[in-house]
Scaffold this motif. Structure first.
Motif, PDB file in Angstrom:
ATOM      1  N   TYR A 135       0.848  -1.205   0.000  1.00 39.68           N
ATOM      2  CA  TYR A 135       0.000   0.000   0.000  1.00 39.68           C
ATOM      3  C   TYR A 135       0.880   1.249   0.000  1.00 39.68           C
ATOM      4  O   TYR A 135       0.618   2.203  -0.755  1.00 39.68           O
ATOM      5  N   LYS A 136       1.906   1.241   0.809  1.00 39.42           N
ATOM      6  CA  LYS A 136       2.814   2.385   0.883  1.00 39.42           C
ATOM      7  C   LYS A 136       3.557   2.559  -0.436  1.00 39.42           C
ATOM      8  O   LYS A 136       3.740   3.701  -0.923  1.00 39.42           O
ATOM      9  N   THR A 137       3.937   1.434  -1.038  1.00 43.36           N
ATOM     10  CA  THR A 137       4.632   1.470  -2.344  1.00 43.36           C
ATOM     11  C   THR A 137       3.728   2.081  -3.406  1.00 43.36           C
ATOM     12  O   THR A 137       4.157   2.922  -4.223  1.00 43.36           O
ATOM     13  N   LEU A 138       2.448   1.654  -3.416  1.00 44.54           N
ATOM     14  CA  LEU A 138       1.486   2.197  -4.383  1.00 44.54           C
ATOM     15  C   LEU A 138       1.292   3.690  -4.173  1.00 44.54           C
ATOM     16  O   LEU A 138       1.202   4.458  -5.162  1.00 44.54           O
ATOM     17  N   GLU A 139       1.201   4.119  -2.941  1.00 41.76           N
ATOM     18  CA  GLU A 139       1.050   5.561  -2.674  1.00 41.76           C
ATOM     19  C   GLU A 139       2.246   6.327  -3.223  1.00 41.76           C
ATOM     20  O   GLU A 139       2.085   7.412  -3.804  1.00 41.76           O
ATOM     21  N   ASN A 140       3.434   5.773  -3.042  1.00 37.07           N
ATOM     22  CA  ASN A 140       4.639   6.437  -3.555  1.00 37.07           C
ATOM     23  C   ASN A 140       4.644   6.458  -5.094  1.00 37.07           C
ATOM     24  O   ASN A 140       5.057   7.452  -5.717  1.00 37.07           O
ATOM     25  N   GLU A 141       4.205   5.344  -5.694  1.00 36.43           N
ATOM     26  CA  GLU A 141       4.161   5.273  -7.159  1.00 36.43           C
ATOM     27  C   GLU A 141       3.138   6.269  -7.705  1.00 36.43           C
ATOM     28  O   GLU A 141       3.389   6.936  -8.750  1.00 36.43           O
ATOM     29  N   ILE A 142       1.969   6.366  -7.055  1.00 38.96           N
ATOM     30  CA  ILE A 142       0.948   7.334  -7.481  1.00 38.96           C
ATOM     31  C   ILE A 142       1.496   8.752  -7.371  1.00 38.96           C
ATOM     32  O   ILE A 142       1.312   9.597  -8.268  1.00 38.96           O
ATOM     33  N   LYS A 143       2.159   9.013  -6.314  1.00 34.77           N
ATOM     34  CA  LYS A 143       2.745  10.340  -6.121  1.00 34.77           C
ATOM     35  C   LYS A 143       3.788  10.640  -7.181  1.00 34.77           C
ATOM     36  O   LYS A 143       3.848  11.757  -7.730  1.00 34.77           O
ATOM     37  N   LEU A 145       3.923   9.289 -10.206  1.00 33.21           N
ATOM     38  CA  LEU A 145       3.244   9.453 -11.490  1.00 33.21           C
ATOM     39  C   LEU A 145       2.660  10.857 -11.595  1.00 33.21           C
ATOM     40  O   LEU A 145       2.706  11.478 -12.674  1.00 33.21           O
ATOM     41  N   ARG A 146       2.083  11.322 -10.541  1.00 35.17           N
ATOM     42  CA  ARG A 146       1.511  12.678 -10.564  1.00 35.17           C
ATOM     43  C   ARG A 146       2.614  13.730 -10.735  1.00 35.17           C
ATOM     44  O   ARG A 146       2.446  14.710 -11.483  1.00 35.17           O
ATOM     45  N   ASN A 147       3.699  13.552 -10.029  1.00 38.09           N
ATOM     46  CA  ASN A 147       4.781  14.535 -10.118  1.00 38.09           C
ATOM     47  C   ASN A 147       5.444  14.539 -11.503  1.00 38.09           C
ATOM     48  O   ASN A 147       5.946  15.574 -11.983  1.00 38.09           O
ATOM     49  N   SER A 148       5.439  13.360 -12.132  1.00 40.90           N
ATOM     50  CA  SER A 148       6.101  13.253 -13.447  1.00 40.90           C
ATOM     51  C   SER A 148       5.338  14.002 -14.542  1.00 40.90           C
ATOM     52  O   SER A 148       5.860  14.205 -15.633  1.00 40.90           O
ATOM     53  N   GLU A 149       4.106  14.408 -14.285  1.00 42.56           N
ATOM     54  CA  GLU A 149       3.330  15.184 -15.264  1.00 42.56           C
ATOM     55  C   GLU A 149       3.737  16.659 -15.256  1.00 42.56           C
ATOM     56  O   GLU A 149       3.295  17.425 -16.103  1.00 42.56           O
ATOM     57  N   ILE A 167      -2.520   6.153 -12.879  1.00 40.73           N
ATOM     58  CA  ILE A 167      -2.843   6.515 -11.488  1.00 40.73           C
ATOM     59  C   ILE A 167      -4.127   5.828 -11.048  1.00 40.73           C
ATOM     60  O   ILE A 167      -4.232   5.300  -9.930  1.00 40.73           O
ATOM     61  N   LYS A 168      -5.149   5.798 -11.952  1.00 38.79           N
ATOM     62  CA  LYS A 168      -6.405   5.132 -11.613  1.00 38.79           C
ATOM     63  C   LYS A 168      -6.178   3.640 -11.343  1.00 38.79           C
ATOM     64  O   LYS A 168      -6.772   3.055 -10.424  1.00 38.79           O
ATOM     65  N   GLN A 169      -5.319   3.045 -12.173  1.00 37.34           N
ATOM     66  CA  GLN A 169      -5.003   1.623 -11.981  1.00 37.34           C
ATOM     67  C   GLN A 169      -4.356   1.397 -10.619  1.00 37.34           C
ATOM     68  O   GLN A 169      -4.706   0.462  -9.891  1.00 37.34           O
TER      69      GLN A 169
END
Length: 286
Positions: A135-143, A145-149, A167-169
Motif C-alpha cells: 500500500y505504501k509502495t502504491l502511494e509512492n508510485e501514485i505520487k 506518477l503525478r509529479n512526473s506530469e 494513477i487510476k489503476q
C-alpha cells in the motif's frame, strides 16, 4: 468322841470340798478353753478373710509405665495446640481449593488446533504487513506518477504526459489492497479470538490440574497432622491413665497397710488365745 475320829471326819469334808472346788475350776477352765477356741476359730476366719482381701487388692494393682515419667507433657500439649491451628488452616485451604476446582468447567484442548491457529495467525500477520508495504509502495508510485506530469524545474504541466489511467489503476490496486487488508485483519482477529479462547481453556486446565495437586497435598497434610495428633493424644491419654493408676495404686497401698495392721492385730489376738489355752491345758493336767 475321840480325836482320831474328828480328824478323819474333817479330812473327808475337806477332801469333798476340795474335789468340788477342783471340779468347778475344771468346768470353768473347760468353758474358758471352749470359749477361746470359738474365738480363735472366729479370729482365724477373720485373718483368712483379711488375707483374701489383701491378695485381691494386690492383684488389682496395675503396672506403671515408668517411661512416661520422662515425657514432657507441656511440650506435647503445645504441639497439640500447634497441630490444631495448622489443621484449621489446612482445612480452610482445602475447602477453598475444592471450591475453585469445582468452579472451573473443564473443556477439551487440542494442541494441534492451537498450533494450527497460531500458524494461520502468523501467516495473516505477515500478509497484513506485506499489504501495508505494498500500500505504501502504491502511494509512492501514485505520487511519482503525478509529479512526473509536471516540470521539476518550473512546475509547469508537461504536454503529451498524462498518467491518469496509470494513477487510476494504481488507485484500484490500492483500494483492492485496503479491502484485502481489512478481510485479512478481520480473519486475523477471528483467529486471535479462537487462540485466546484456547489459551484460556489451557490456562483453566492447568489451573485445575494444579488445584487437584494442591487438594491432594492438603488432604495428605491433614491426614499426617491427624495421625500425629492421634499419636500425641494417645501418649497424653496414657500419661493421664498412668496418673490415675498411680493414684489408684496409692489408695490400694493405704488399704493394704491398714489390712496388714488389722491382720497383725488379729494374729496377735489369736496367738494370745493360743497361749491362754496352752496354760489352761497345763492347769488341767495337774
Amino acid at each position: 468322841i475321840s480325836k482320831s475320829l474328828l480328824l478323819s471326819r474333817y479330812n473327808k469334808e475337806e477332801l469333798k470340798n476340795d474335789n468340788e472346788a477342783f471340779e468347778t475350776n475344771i468346768k470353768q477352765l473347760t468353758e474358758e478353753i471352749n470359749k477361746r477356741q470359738r474365738e480363735l476359730k472366729e479370729g482365724q476366719k477373720k485373718v483368712e478373710k483379711y488375707k483374701k482381701e489383701r491378695d485381691g487388692l494386690l492383684q488389682s494393682k496395675k503396672t506403671i509405665d515408668e517411661s512416661l515419667f520422662k515425657v514432657d507433657v507441656i511440650t506435647l500439649e503445645n504441639e497439640v495446640k500447634r497441630i490444631k491451628e495448622e489443621g484449621t488452616i489446612k482445612r480452610t485451604q482445602l475447602a477453598e481449593n475444592k471450591k475453585l476446582f469445582n468452579e472451573i468447567v473443564e473443556q477439551p484442548f487440542s494442541l494441534d488446533d492451537y498450533n494450527s491457529l497460531k500458524s494461520q495467525e502468523n501467516v495473516l500477520n505477515e500478509e497484513v504487513i506485506k499489504a501495508r508495504v505494498e500500500y505504501k509502495t502504491l502511494e509512492n508510485e501514485i505520487k511519482s506518477l503525478r509529479n512526473s506530469e509536471y516540470c521539476p524545474t518550473c512546475g509547469a504541466k508537461l504536454k503529451n504526459v498524462d498518467n491518469t489511467e496509470k494513477i487510476k489503476q494504481k488507485e484500484r490496486e490500492k483500494d483492492n489492497l485496503v479491502k484485502i487488508s481489512i478481510e485479512k485483519k478481520e480473519k486475523k482477529e477471528e483467529i486471535t479470538k479462537k487462540i485466546l479462547d484456547l489459551e484460556k481453556i489451557k490456562a483453566d486446565s492447568d489451573k485445575k490440574n494444579k488445584l487437584e495437586l494442591l487438594i491432594i497435598k492438603n488432604e495428605s497434610d491433614i491426614t499426617n497432622l491427624l495421625n500425629k495428633y492421634n499419636e500425641i493424644k494417645k501418649t497424653l491419654d496414657l500419661i493421664a491413665e498412668n496418673k490415675q493408676i498411680i493414684e489408684k495404686n496409692n489408695e490400694i497401698d493405704v488399704k493394704l497397710r491398714n489390712l496388714e495392721v488389722t491382720i497383725k492385730n488379729e494374729e496377735n489376738i489369736n496367738n494370745s488365745l493360743n497361749i491362754l489355752n496352752e496354760l489352761s491345758f497345763v492347769l488341767l493336767s495337774f
